[in-house]
Design a protein around this motif. Sequence first.
Motif, mmCIF file in Angstrom:
data_model
loop_
_atom_site.group_PDB
_atom_site.id
_atom_site.type_symbol
_atom_site.label_atom_id
_atom_site.label_comp_id
_atom_site.label_asym_id
_atom_site.label_seq_id
_atom_site.Cartn_x
_atom_site.Cartn_y
_atom_site.Cartn_z
ATOM 1 N N ASP A 90 0.789 -1.249 -0.003
ATOM 2 C CA ASP A 90 0.096 0.038 -0.081
ATOM 3 C C ASP A 90 0.698 1.157 -0.023
ATOM 4 O OD1 ASP A 90 -2.278 -1.687 -0.097
ATOM 5 O OD2 ASP A 90 -2.398 -1.351 2.182
ATOM 6 N N ASN A 91 2.025 1.330 0.902
ATOM 7 C CA ASN A 91 2.648 2.375 0.748
ATOM 8 C C ASN A 91 3.538 2.648 -0.636
ATOM 9 O OD1 ASN A 91 3.278 4.158 3.040
ATOM 10 N ND2 ASN A 91 5.403 3.647 2.916
ATOM 11 N N TYR A 92 4.068 1.455 -1.280
ATOM 12 C CA TYR A 92 4.399 1.610 -2.515
ATOM 13 C C TYR A 92 3.553 2.238 -3.473
ATOM 14 C CZ TYR A 92 9.269 -0.205 -1.845
ATOM 15 O OH TYR A 92 10.368 -0.280 -1.601
ATOM 16 N N LEU A 93 2.308 1.672 -3.263
ATOM 17 C CA LEU A 93 1.496 1.995 -4.516
ATOM 18 C C LEU A 93 1.072 3.647 -4.473
ATOM 19 C CD1 LEU A 93 -0.713 -1.186 -4.659
ATOM 20 C CD2 LEU A 93 0.911 -0.230 -6.260
ATOM 21 N N MET A 94 1.107 4.195 -2.954
ATOM 22 C CA MET A 94 0.662 5.509 -2.729
ATOM 23 C C MET A 94 2.048 6.359 -3.406
ATOM 24 S SD MET A 94 -1.394 6.081 0.645
ATOM 25 C CE MET A 94 -0.508 4.699 1.882
ATOM 26 N N LEU A 95 2.934 5.711 -3.174
ATOM 27 C CA LEU A 95 4.398 6.755 -3.639
ATOM 28 C C LEU A 95 4.240 6.525 -4.970
ATOM 29 C CD1 LEU A 95 7.151 7.925 -3.135
ATOM 30 C CD2 LEU A 95 8.154 5.630 -3.022
ATOM 31 N N PHE A 96 4.100 5.521 -5.753
ATOM 32 C CA PHE A 96 3.934 5.389 -7.102
ATOM 33 C C PHE A 96 2.902 6.286 -7.481
ATOM 34 C CE2 PHE A 96 6.335 1.357 -6.604
ATOM 35 C CZ PHE A 96 7.405 1.731 -6.623
ATOM 36 N N GLY A 97 1.780 6.273 -6.940
ATOM 37 C CA GLY A 97 0.517 7.004 -7.375
ATOM 38 C C GLY A 97 0.905 8.566 -7.325
ATOM 39 N N SER A 98 1.441 9.016 -6.471
ATOM 40 C CA SER A 98 1.982 10.284 -6.125
ATOM 41 C C SER A 98 2.571 10.725 -7.307
ATOM 42 C CB SER A 98 2.439 10.714 -5.086
ATOM 43 O OG SER A 98 3.813 10.279 -4.874
ATOM 44 N N ILE A 99 3.583 9.700 -7.720
ATOM 45 C CA ILE A 99 4.590 10.389 -8.900
ATOM 46 C C ILE A 99 3.838 10.255 -10.258
ATOM 47 C CG2 ILE A 99 6.487 9.416 -10.244
ATOM 48 C CD1 ILE A 99 7.699 8.125 -7.624
ATOM 49 N N LEU A 100 2.835 9.554 -10.292
ATOM 50 C CA LEU A 100 1.818 9.450 -11.535
ATOM 51 C C LEU A 100 1.167 10.496 -11.758
ATOM 52 C CD1 LEU A 100 1.006 7.720 -14.043
ATOM 53 C CD2 LEU A 100 -0.707 6.771 -12.479
ATOM 54 N N GLU A 101 0.533 10.856 -10.619
ATOM 55 C CA GLU A 101 -0.381 12.228 -10.770
ATOM 56 C C GLU A 101 0.775 13.462 -10.805
ATOM 57 O OE1 GLU A 101 -3.418 12.257 -10.604
ATOM 58 O OE2 GLU A 101 -3.634 10.056 -10.250
ATOM 59 N N LEU A 102 1.832 13.529 -10.325
ATOM 60 C CA LEU A 102 2.735 14.546 -10.566
ATOM 61 C C LEU A 102 3.007 14.674 -12.125
ATOM 62 C CD1 LEU A 102 4.859 16.717 -9.586
ATOM 63 C CD2 LEU A 102 6.282 14.969 -9.424
ATOM 64 N N TYR A 103 3.277 13.751 -12.668
ATOM 65 C CA TYR A 103 3.574 13.659 -14.261
ATOM 66 C C TYR A 103 2.237 14.072 -15.058
ATOM 67 C CZ TYR A 103 8.476 12.082 -14.412
ATOM 68 O OH TYR A 103 9.908 12.165 -14.056
ATOM 69 N N LYS A 104 0.938 13.401 -14.513
ATOM 70 C CA LYS A 104 -0.153 13.952 -15.318
ATOM 71 C C LYS A 104 -0.393 15.297 -14.721
ATOM 72 C CE LYS A 104 -3.349 10.657 -15.219
ATOM 73 N NZ LYS A 104 -4.121 9.691 -14.290
ATOM 74 N N LYS A 105 0.208 16.015 -14.055
ATOM 75 C CA LYS A 105 -0.034 17.513 -13.768
ATOM 76 C C LYS A 105 -1.167 17.668 -12.746
ATOM 77 C CE LYS A 105 2.258 19.309 -17.734
ATOM 78 N NZ LYS A 105 2.241 20.079 -18.948
ATOM 79 N N ASN A 106 -1.573 16.663 -12.033
ATOM 80 C CA ASN A 106 -2.499 16.586 -11.163
ATOM 81 C C ASN A 106 -1.796 16.825 -9.313
ATOM 82 O OD1 ASN A 106 -4.515 16.193 -13.045
ATOM 83 N ND2 ASN A 106 -4.205 14.042 -12.706
ATOM 84 N N GLU B 248 -2.484 18.807 -6.810
ATOM 85 C CA GLU B 248 -3.072 18.591 -5.713
ATOM 86 C C GLU B 248 -3.305 17.111 -5.233
ATOM 87 O OE1 GLU B 248 -3.565 21.007 -3.448
ATOM 88 O OE2 GLU B 248 -3.295 22.799 -4.905
ATOM 89 N N GLU B 249 -3.639 16.290 -6.119
ATOM 90 C CA GLU B 249 -3.717 14.915 -5.966
ATOM 91 C C GLU B 249 -2.658 14.384 -5.478
ATOM 92 O OE1 GLU B 249 -5.638 11.450 -5.144
ATOM 93 O OE2 GLU B 249 -6.738 13.412 -5.913
ATOM 94 N N SER B 250 -1.724 14.722 -5.935
ATOM 95 C CA SER B 250 -0.080 14.005 -5.841
ATOM 96 C C SER B 250 0.233 14.254 -4.216
ATOM 97 C CB SER B 250 0.955 14.584 -6.770
ATOM 98 O OG SER B 250 2.289 14.230 -6.485
ATOM 99 N N LEU B 251 -0.145 15.734 -4.076
ATOM 100 C CA LEU B 251 0.307 15.916 -2.675
ATOM 101 C C LEU B 251 -0.660 15.247 -1.585
ATOM 102 C CD1 LEU B 251 0.651 19.748 -3.248
ATOM 103 C CD2 LEU B 251 2.316 18.528 -2.495
ATOM 104 N N SER B 252 -1.876 15.005 -1.999
ATOM 105 C CA SER B 252 -2.673 14.276 -0.958
ATOM 106 C C SER B 252 -2.197 12.892 -0.953
ATOM 107 C CB SER B 252 -4.560 14.455 -1.827
ATOM 108 O OG SER B 252 -5.087 13.421 -0.945
ATOM 109 N N LEU B 253 -1.795 12.190 -1.978
ATOM 110 C CA LEU B 253 -1.293 10.858 -1.745
ATOM 111 C C LEU B 253 -0.088 10.888 -0.892
ATOM 112 C CD1 LEU B 253 -1.800 9.522 -5.433
ATOM 113 C CD2 LEU B 253 -3.024 8.573 -3.215
#
Length: 209
Positions: free
Chosen positions: A80-96, A98-103
């Motif tokens: 779960d921790n890894y997937l939140m980390l990778f999810g935050s990186i993905l949202e950053l690259y997608k220019k989202n 605020e969502e990246s910061l939330s994760l």
Amino acid sequence: YLINSVTIGLQFVDKKYIKELFEINKFFLDLKVMPIKEGEYFLNLMFDSIFIVALAADEIDFAEKFLVEYGPQLSPDNRDNYLMLFGSILELYKKNYEESLSLLSKIQLKDPPTKMRVRMLYFMNYYELNSFESALSLLDSFKHFLSENKKLPEYLFEAFTISVKYSAKILNAKMNNKKLDYAIYKEAKSAEVLYSNRDWILTKMEELI
């Protein structure tokens, strides 16, 4: 050997080799040889590398599908921790951003490498959002963290120290609405140390030249 030929040297010659590395990873994934044995968990470092390379090669859709398809094959101990980390990186690259910061705010900081990666991701999001005060404060606390943690592995200390150095350069230029000194960009591009978030930093430098 194919992967190492790129990660150790070729990517410093030309970014096009990142695309080659992406194709190599995709080839072995298509052969269903990762993870190597049926029933085994996906190695964290291998999973991390495949995901980051996909993003560096601008294969964002692939990276997103990779998380969905192969994320369940990570060890449940830290999945779960890894997937939140990778999810935050993905949202950053997608220019989202605020969502990246939330994760990022939900990630458990269990070890120094995770703490440092999360700090850099916070900085990247703040930078993109023009949250200059938050970005400055983050870099300042990061410098203190690095100076106080004497037992960090040398390669990690070097990678993040260099990353913080160049992050400060781009932040200073952006805050003051100035062009970045080309010599700094040239130095950062020719550095043979694989410092943290190198591709992102170089892209931001190119925008400021």
